[in-house]
Every structure is written in structure tokens, then in C-alpha cells.
Design an enzyme around this catalytic site. Structure first.
Site, PDB file in Angstrom:
ATOM      1  N   ASN A  18      31.785  41.234  38.657  1.00 18.05           N
ATOM      2  CA  ASN A  18      31.272  42.351  37.768  1.00 18.05           C
ATOM      3  C   ASN A  18      31.732  43.768  37.673  1.00 18.05           C
ATOM      4  O   ASN A  18      31.677  44.486  36.923  1.00 18.05           O
ATOM      5  CB  ASN A  18      29.581  42.324  37.935  1.00 18.05           C
ATOM      6  CG  ASN A  18      29.202  42.887  39.290  1.00 18.05           C
ATOM      7  OD1 ASN A  18      30.180  42.814  40.201  1.00 18.05           O
ATOM      8  ND2 ASN A  18      27.955  43.331  39.304  1.00 18.05           N
ATOM      9  N   GLU A  38      28.583  51.605  51.682  1.00 25.96           N
ATOM     10  CA  GLU A  38      29.858  51.912  51.252  1.00 25.96           C
ATOM     11  C   GLU A  38      30.070  53.146  50.910  1.00 25.96           C
ATOM     12  O   GLU A  38      29.174  53.651  50.465  1.00 25.96           O
ATOM     13  CB  GLU A  38      30.396  50.554  50.507  1.00 25.96           C
ATOM     14  CG  GLU A  38      30.372  49.298  51.153  1.00 25.96           C
ATOM     15  CD  GLU A  38      30.966  48.185  50.286  1.00 25.96           C
ATOM     16  OE1 GLU A  38      30.858  48.308  49.099  1.00 25.96           O
ATOM     17  OE2 GLU A  38      31.517  47.196  50.894  1.00 25.96           O
ATOM     18  N   GLU A  60      26.964  43.643  50.600  1.00 29.48           N
ATOM     19  CA  GLU A  60      26.212  44.329  49.596  1.00 29.48           C
ATOM     20  C   GLU A  60      25.701  43.076  48.867  1.00 29.48           C
ATOM     21  O   GLU A  60      26.517  42.597  47.774  1.00 29.48           O
ATOM     22  CB  GLU A  60      27.479  45.073  48.955  1.00 29.48           C
ATOM     23  CG  GLU A  60      27.917  46.369  49.750  1.00 29.48           C
ATOM     24  CD  GLU A  60      26.821  47.480  49.846  1.00 29.48           C
ATOM     25  OE1 GLU A  60      25.842  47.460  49.313  1.00 29.48           O
ATOM     26  OE2 GLU A  60      27.166  48.353  50.508  1.00 29.48           O
ATOM     27  N   SER A  74      25.446  56.009  41.130  1.00 24.46           N
ATOM     28  CA  SER A  74      26.808  55.494  41.924  1.00 24.46           C
ATOM     29  C   SER A  74      27.700  56.491  42.042  1.00 24.46           C
ATOM     30  O   SER A  74      27.880  57.328  40.878  1.00 24.46           O
ATOM     31  CB  SER A  74      27.320  54.376  41.463  1.00 24.46           C
ATOM     32  OG  SER A  74      26.368  52.917  41.331  1.00 24.46           O
ATOM     33  N   CYS A 117      24.402  45.315  39.999  1.00 28.72           N
ATOM     34  CA  CYS A 117      23.543  45.026  41.217  1.00 28.72           C
ATOM     35  C   CYS A 117      22.395  45.977  41.113  1.00 28.72           C
ATOM     36  O   CYS A 117      21.280  45.685  41.738  1.00 28.72           O
ATOM     37  CB  CYS A 117      24.189  44.757  42.388  1.00 28.72           C
ATOM     38  SG  CYS A 117      25.095  46.430  42.885  1.00 28.72           S
ATOM     39  N   THR A 161      22.496  34.826  48.351  1.00 28.56           N
ATOM     40  CA  THR A 161      22.516  33.342  48.767  1.00 28.56           C
ATOM     41  C   THR A 161      23.953  33.238  49.493  1.00 28.56           C
ATOM     42  O   THR A 161      24.131  32.673  50.612  1.00 28.56           O
ATOM     43  CB  THR A 161      22.469  32.471  47.499  1.00 28.56           C
ATOM     44  OG1 THR A 161      21.404  32.806  46.839  1.00 28.56           O
ATOM     45  CG2 THR A 161      22.505  31.161  47.800  1.00 28.56           C
ATOM     46  N   ARG A 182      36.535  49.831  47.024  1.00 29.46           N
ATOM     47  CA  ARG A 182      35.350  50.601  47.866  1.00 29.46           C
ATOM     48  C   ARG A 182      35.443  50.035  49.641  1.00 29.46           C
ATOM     49  O   ARG A 182      34.838  50.624  50.128  1.00 29.46           O
ATOM     50  CB  ARG A 182      33.826  50.407  47.052  1.00 29.46           C
ATOM     51  CG  ARG A 182      32.873  51.144  47.803  1.00 29.46           C
ATOM     52  CD  ARG A 182      31.624  50.997  46.685  1.00 29.46           C
ATOM     53  NE  ARG A 182      30.916  49.628  46.959  1.00 29.46           N
ATOM     54  CZ  ARG A 182      29.759  49.379  46.078  1.00 29.46           C
ATOM     55  NH1 ARG A 182      29.316  50.181  45.270  1.00 29.46           N
ATOM     56  NH2 ARG A 182      29.256  48.291  46.528  1.00 29.46           N
ATOM     57  N   SER A 190      26.116  37.535  45.794  1.00 28.93           N
ATOM     58  CA  SER A 190      24.792  37.389  45.898  1.00 28.93           C
ATOM     59  C   SER A 190      24.206  37.161  47.035  1.00 28.93           C
ATOM     60  O   SER A 190      24.964  36.978  48.039  1.00 28.93           O
ATOM     61  CB  SER A 190      24.666  35.984  45.041  1.00 28.93           C
ATOM     62  OG  SER A 190      25.242  34.991  45.777  1.00 28.93           O
ATOM     63  N   LYS A 233      39.472  38.049  48.798  1.00 29.60           N
ATOM     64  CA  LYS A 233      39.408  36.873  47.921  1.00 29.60           C
ATOM     65  C   LYS A 233      38.565  37.421  46.802  1.00 29.60           C
ATOM     66  O   LYS A 233      37.525  37.651  46.892  1.00 29.60           O
ATOM     67  CB  LYS A 233      38.869  35.908  48.452  1.00 29.60           C
ATOM     68  CG  LYS A 233      38.596  34.521  47.704  1.00 29.60           C
ATOM     69  CD  LYS A 233      37.287  33.632  48.129  1.00 29.60           C
ATOM     70  CE  LYS A 233      36.243  33.919  47.055  1.00 29.60           C
ATOM     71  NZ  LYS A 233      36.550  33.894  45.485  1.00 29.60           N
ATOM     72  N   PRO A 234      39.344  37.391  45.684  1.00 29.15           N
ATOM     73  CA  PRO A 234      38.734  38.190  44.298  1.00 29.15           C
ATOM     74  C   PRO A 234      37.668  36.958  43.854  1.00 29.15           C
ATOM     75  O   PRO A 234      37.901  35.664  44.085  1.00 29.15           O
ATOM     76  CB  PRO A 234      39.624  38.578  43.455  1.00 29.15           C
ATOM     77  CG  PRO A 234      40.692  37.821  43.877  1.00 29.15           C
ATOM     78  CD  PRO A 234      40.537  37.364  45.392  1.00 29.15           C
ATOM     79  N   ALA A 235      36.882  37.211  42.975  1.00 28.34           N
ATOM     80  CA  ALA A 235      36.124  36.262  42.344  1.00 28.34           C
ATOM     81  C   ALA A 235      37.120  35.379  41.173  1.00 28.34           C
ATOM     82  O   ALA A 235      38.063  35.878  40.872  1.00 28.34           O
ATOM     83  CB  ALA A 235      34.831  36.825  41.500  1.00 28.34           C
ATOM     84  N   GLU A 236      36.604  34.032  41.024  1.00 32.18           N
ATOM     85  CA  GLU A 236      37.551  33.186  40.105  1.00 32.18           C
ATOM     86  C   GLU A 236      37.798  33.747  39.031  1.00 32.18           C
ATOM     87  O   GLU A 236      38.818  33.578  38.339  1.00 32.18           O
ATOM     88  CB  GLU A 236      36.748  31.877  40.099  1.00 32.18           C
ATOM     89  CG  GLU A 236      37.490  30.883  39.366  1.00 32.18           C
ATOM     90  CD  GLU A 236      36.578  29.525  38.756  1.00 32.18           C
ATOM     91  OE1 GLU A 236      36.973  28.584  39.212  1.00 32.18           O
ATOM     92  OE2 GLU A 236      35.760  29.964  38.142  1.00 32.18           O
TER      93      GLU A 236
END
Ligand code: NAP
Length: 535
Positions: A205, A515, A306, A498, A340, A287, A213, A285, A228-231
Site C-alpha cells: 500500500n 519508525e 508495524e 504522518s 493502516c 496475522t 522508513r 497485517s 522483500k517487497p510485496a508481490e
């Protein structure tokens, strides 16, 4: 803190034999930087119109390890969430590439930690300058891969670059202490030293800012990183690698290993359990955060987490309605509700309720424009994928089935499968899913309340606590509520909170650590106490 001696004396041989598939060729003195050619037409075929004309150097598809662009055995596709168009095929790293990246980062750490703070500061500043010089291209990459409206993508690039600028300044302000103990012949010193290699896992996102950051602070402290960035959004992370290289950040300090969702679990486990990694820094997340905390526990690593939120947005009777509506729009609909810190639950006091709901609905209709993020005037882009749309739809349907009223919106948008109408619900009650699950989409549910105590109780009735907002003109109430909200960040008569100068983070299951700000660099520093005797 990691010990370079360990690698040199015994680890190098062990690692070499453990990872025969490793494509890196470490030499004495580190890995060889090789800028490598920009990707060819086959890899980039199908780039959406929004990326046409972009500097090829910034459109990278390989992983970036030890200063080199390295292909992987497989690739995965990245799509524009607005049109579904293929943006390109990106290296799908696996466990062997992940371990190789950790090793590269570890070798680099051994020399990076010795680089003076002034030099680290100056390199971060160069990286920042390059981000600003390339801000238009970087923003277009964000819009193409995440769907974020271009204006917001520009905002993210500044926010992202400012972390590099801020931490280039903080790099030179790491101090220790001298303590006088009761023993006259001793002095106690406290040193601050870099933690070591940090494994950095980030969400889609904020494809750029969630990286800088963390990485700004880590690199300023003298740590090295494996990202490792998001897919869904690897291109922003890889563009940052190109600029890091151009800035002269030494090989191995910033490594990027993109991977598909299919590989995320094992790649995540590989970097988060590797003995050469000393720190895990994650944004995503709750999870996933819990899975990574298990990895950290088993190998006793430092962590920064975070995680998700469920921000309450409270409007008290004394609030200024126009101000509250402006704040509600900003806090709820930024990034189409996919941040978030987005307000998830609106709690509005009975006396102001009807006026607020009416004004909020009018403001939504007037100011929110759904469209492709590249189109002029779009304020609401697509959601990241259809699963995200399904979640919003589920929350709306659940609320309506339990008695909520749709004031505006309420259904999928005709523009495409990833679009949803900005939606306002009233008559919302606490038994509805949208009041206790993070929606992460353009849904604003309004709960009516009577007393301050009731509002605080509803706001705090959750196991997460990232951000909270409230609107009031009563100074005593402002103090009371700000102190009682169980969150890490509070917006008082303000919907956008922010800023790189301020500590970002949550309480309860929203995370661990902070952060940005003057506190952010501490996440990457160890305290070492030295007892200096015989004086
Ligand atoms: P996510 O599913 O947890 O994914 C975040 C990152 O973790 C991605 O890179 C993902 O890879 C990776 N990942 C997923 N499962 C993994 C595993 N088992 N091991 C290692 N890595 C794994 O979160 P998301 O849906 O992308 O992001 C939205 C969430 O992030 C929301 O809850 C939001 O509140 C939170 N967030 C928090 C902050 C904050 O500062 N507190 C900021 C932004 C977002 P793939 O992409 O391949 O799945």
C-alpha cells in the site's frame, strides 16, 4: 549484534557449501558491483501506457543482491490493478536467493559499520537527491503497480524521500553516555552500535515509503538490509535499488529479493531465521506479523512490527462540523481507504450526528472521483485486487443485513472488478463486521453514541491500537480523550498525522517499536555497556 569475525572464521565455508545454487561470487573485499543492463523488451512487454517513456534504468525486473542485478530461475507477473494490464515479469526469488542476499548483506555489514557516520549521512543524502530528481518517474511506477492516484503517488515519493533525508541527518546524531558509578576507580560508558543485518518485509500500500522508513534508519545506523517487497509492488523497491547504486551506496548494503506470493512464506522464513540476520522489520497485517514473531522468537532477533489498525474517528458534539468532515475525508479515503491509519469506525455523538452524516455524504459526492489513478482528477483508484473488493462488499452486506442504512455508495463500481464506490453507512452497531475487522477499503460506517465514556469504551474495545482521531472544541475533553485512547498515534482535530519527524507505530496488536522521528534509528542500534576500570 552480529559479529563479522564469525563469518570470516567459520561461517563463509559453511555458507558456501550450504548454498550451491547461489549465483553470487564473493571475492575478498566483498561482492563485485555490476550495474547490469536494463531489462529488455521481452521482460517489459505489456507495460501500461502510464509507464511509457519512463527511464529504463528505473524499470528493473531482476533481484538486486550484492550490488548486482540477478535473474532468478522463475519469474512472476505484476499487473496494473486498474486495467489488469501486465506490467512485466519480475524475478521470483526463492530460498537460495534469499540466503545469498543475507550473505551479501552480512559481508557488506562488516565494512559498512566501519564507514563514518558523516559518510553514511552523505550517501543517504545523495540517494534522497536522486529520488527527488526522479520523482515523476517514481510516482508513475507507484500508480502503475498499486493503482494509487498519481497525485497521492507524488505525495508518497516525497514522504518516502524525506525518510532518507531525515535519517541522513540523524546518522550524525547517535550519541552514547558516560555514567559515574559509586566506585571511584571505574567509569561506565554506553556505546550505540549497529544491530547487524536487517530483514525488511513490506506491504503494497506504500510501495516506496514503507521501505525507506525502515531502510533509511537501518542504513544510517550502520546496518545493511535485505528487502522483500510485496508481490504486487516490486518495481518501486527495485527502482530504489537503482538509485541507491547511482548514489554510491556500497554493494550489499541495500538488497532486494522480489518474490511471488507463492514463495513469500519460505522466503520470509529463510531471511527471518537466518543466523546472519539480527533484526526483523515488518510492515503488514497482524496475522503475518505473528508468524514473523515466531521466527524471531526461535532465533532471538530484534523486531519492529508495524501492523494493522482499526482507527476510531470520534466526533463530539462540540466539534466544528466542516473541520470534522474535512478530516474524515482525508483520514478515510486516502489511498482509497487502504492505509493502516485509515479511519475504520466513525463514532458520532447524538447532538451532531445528523448534521455530520449529511455534510459527510455531500462532501464525499463532491470530492471523491473514482477512476484510473493516471487520469486527471481521480481521487479514488482501484483496490489492490478483487479479494480486497470482496472484503468491502462483505462488510457492507453484513452491515446492511443487520440493520445499517446505505447513505451513499454501497456497491461495486462499474469501472471494473477492482473498483468499489465510496460508501457511507449509518445506523451501524458493534455487532457488525466492519466495526471489528479492518476493512481496508472505501467504507465509512457511522455509529451513534451518547456519552464520552461510551465513545472511549467503543474505541478501545479492540485488540489493536494504531491511530485514533477525534474532533472536539473542549480543551479538557481533548486532554482526557487523547490520554485515554489506546492507540500509538492520535489526531486531534486533524485527519492526516504522518510525518517523518514524528514517531509512527501502534500499541496492543498493532505492533512493536516506532519508525521515523528521533526514535526510529534506535530500532537499529544496540546498547553496549563498557566498564572502564583501573582508573
Ligand atoms: P500482508 O499480507 O501481511 O503482507 C505484507 C508483506 O508480508 C508482503 O510483502 C507479503 O508478501 C509478506 N508476507 C505475507 N505472508 C508472509 C509470510 N508467511 N512470511 C513472510 N512474509 C509474508 O499485509 P498486506 O495485506 O500486504 O498489507 C496490508 C496490511 O498492512 C494491513 O493490515 C495494514 O494495516 C498493514 N499496514 C500497516 C502499516 C503500519 O505502519 N502499521 C503500514 C501499512 C500497512 P506478498 O505480497 O507476497 O503476500
Amino acid at each position: 549484534m552480529a559479529t563479522c569475525f564469525w563469518l570470516r572464521s567459520c561461517g563463509a565455508r559453511r555458507l558456501g557449501s550450504t548454498f550451491p545454487g547461489c549465483r553470487l561470487h564473493p571475492r575478498a573485499g566483498g561482492l563485485v558491483p555490476a550495474p547490469g543492463p536494463a531489462p529488455g523488451p521481452a521482460q517489459l512487454r505489456g507495460y501500461a501506457g502510464g509507464l511509457a517513456g519512463l527511464s529504463a534504468a528505473l524499470l528493473r525486473t531482476d533481484s538486486f543482491v550484492g550490488g548486482r542485478w540477478l535473474p532468478a530461475a522463475a519469474t512472476f507477473p505484476v499487473q496494473d490493478p486498474a486495467s489488469g494490464a501486465a506490467l512485466g515479469m519480475v524475478a521470483d526469488c526463492g530460498v537460495s536467493e534469499a540466503r545469498a542476499a543475507v550473505r551479501a548483506a552480512y559481508e557488506a555489514f562488516c565494512s559498512w559499520r566501519e564507514v563514518s557516520a558523516k559518510e553514511r549521512s552523505s550517501l543517504l543524502r545523495k540517494w534522497y537527491n536522486l529520488m527527488i530528481q526522479n520523482k515523476d518517474d517514481l510516482a508513475r511506477i507507484i500508480t502503475a503497480e498499486s493503482g494509487k492516484p498519481l497525485k497521492e503517488a507524488h505525495g508518497e515519493i516525497f514522504y518516502s524521500a524525506f525518510f532518507l533525508e531525515w535519517f541522513s541527518e540523524e546518522a550524525r546524531r547517535v550519541y552514547g553516555d558516560i555514567i559515574y558509578t559509586p566506585a571511584k576507580d571505574k567509569r561506565a560508558l554506553v556505546l550505540k552500535q549497529p544491530v547487524g543485518v536487517a530483514a525488511v518485509i513490506t506491504p503494497w500500500n506504500f510501495p516506496s515509503a514503507m521501505i525507506t522508513r525502515k531502510v533509511g534508519a537501518a542504513v544510517a545506523a550502520g546496518c545493511t538490509v535485505v528487502v522483500k517487497p510485496a508481490e504486487d509492488t516490486p518495481f518501486s523497491a527495485l527502482a530504489l535499488a537503482e538509485l541507491a547504486s547511482q548514489a554510491g551506496i556500497p554493494p550489499g548494503v541495500y538488497n532486494v529479493i522480489p518474490c511471488s506470493r507463492k514463495n513469500a512464506k519460505e522466503v520470509g522464513e529463510a531471511i527471518c531465521t537466518d543466523p546472519l540476520v539480527s533484526k526483523i522489520s515488518f510492515t503488514g497485517s497482524t496475522t503475518t506479523g505473528k508468524i514473523l514473531l515466531h521466527h524471531a522468537a526461535n532465533s532471538v532477533k530484534r523486531v519492529s512490527m508495524e501492523l494493522g489498525g482499526l482507527a476510531p474517528f470520534i466526533v463530539f458534539d462540540s466539534a466544528n462540523v466542516d473541520q470534522a468532515v474535512a478530516g474524515a475525508l482525508a483520514s478515510k479515503f486516502r489511498n482509497t481507504g487502504q492505509t493502516c491509519v485509515c479511519s475504520n469506525r466513525f463514532l458520532v455523538q447524538r447532538g451532531i450526528h445528523d448534521a455530520f452524516v449529511k455534510a459527510f455524504a455531500e462532501a464525499m459526492k463532491k470530492n471523491l472521483h473514482v477512476g484510473n489513478g493516471f487520469e486527471e482528477g481521480t481521487t479514488q483508484g482501484p483496490l489492490i485486487n478483487e479479494k480486497a473488493v470482496e472484503k468491502v462488499e462483505k462488510h457492507v452486506n453484513d452491515a446492511v443485513s443487520k440493520g445499517a442504512t446505505i447513505v451513499t455508495g454501497g456497491k461495486r463500481h462499474h469501472l471494473g472488478k477492482n473498483f468499489f464506490e465510496p460508501t457511507l453507512l449509518s445506523n451501524v452497531t458493534q455487532d457488525m463486521l466492519c466495526t471489528h475487522e479492518e476493512t481496508f477499503g472505501p467504507l465509512a460506517p457511522v455509529i451513534k453514541f451518547d456519552t464520552e465514556e461510551e465513545a472511549i469504551a467503543i474505541a478501545n474495545a479492540t485488540d489493536v491500537g494504531l491511530a485514533g482521531y477525534f474532533y472536539s472544541q473542549d480543551p479538557a475533553q481533548i486532554w482526557r480523550v487523547a490520554e485515554q485512547l489506546e492507540v500509538g498515534m492520535v489526531g486531534v482535530n486533524e485527519g492526516l498525522i504522518s510525518s517523518v519527524e514524528c514517531p509512527f507505530g501502534g500499541v496492543k496488536q498493532s505492533g512493536l517499536g516506532r519508525e521515523g522521528s528521533k526514535y526510529g534509528i534506535d530500532e537499529y542500534l544496540e546498547l553496549k555497556y563498557v566498564c572502564y576500570g583501573g582508573l
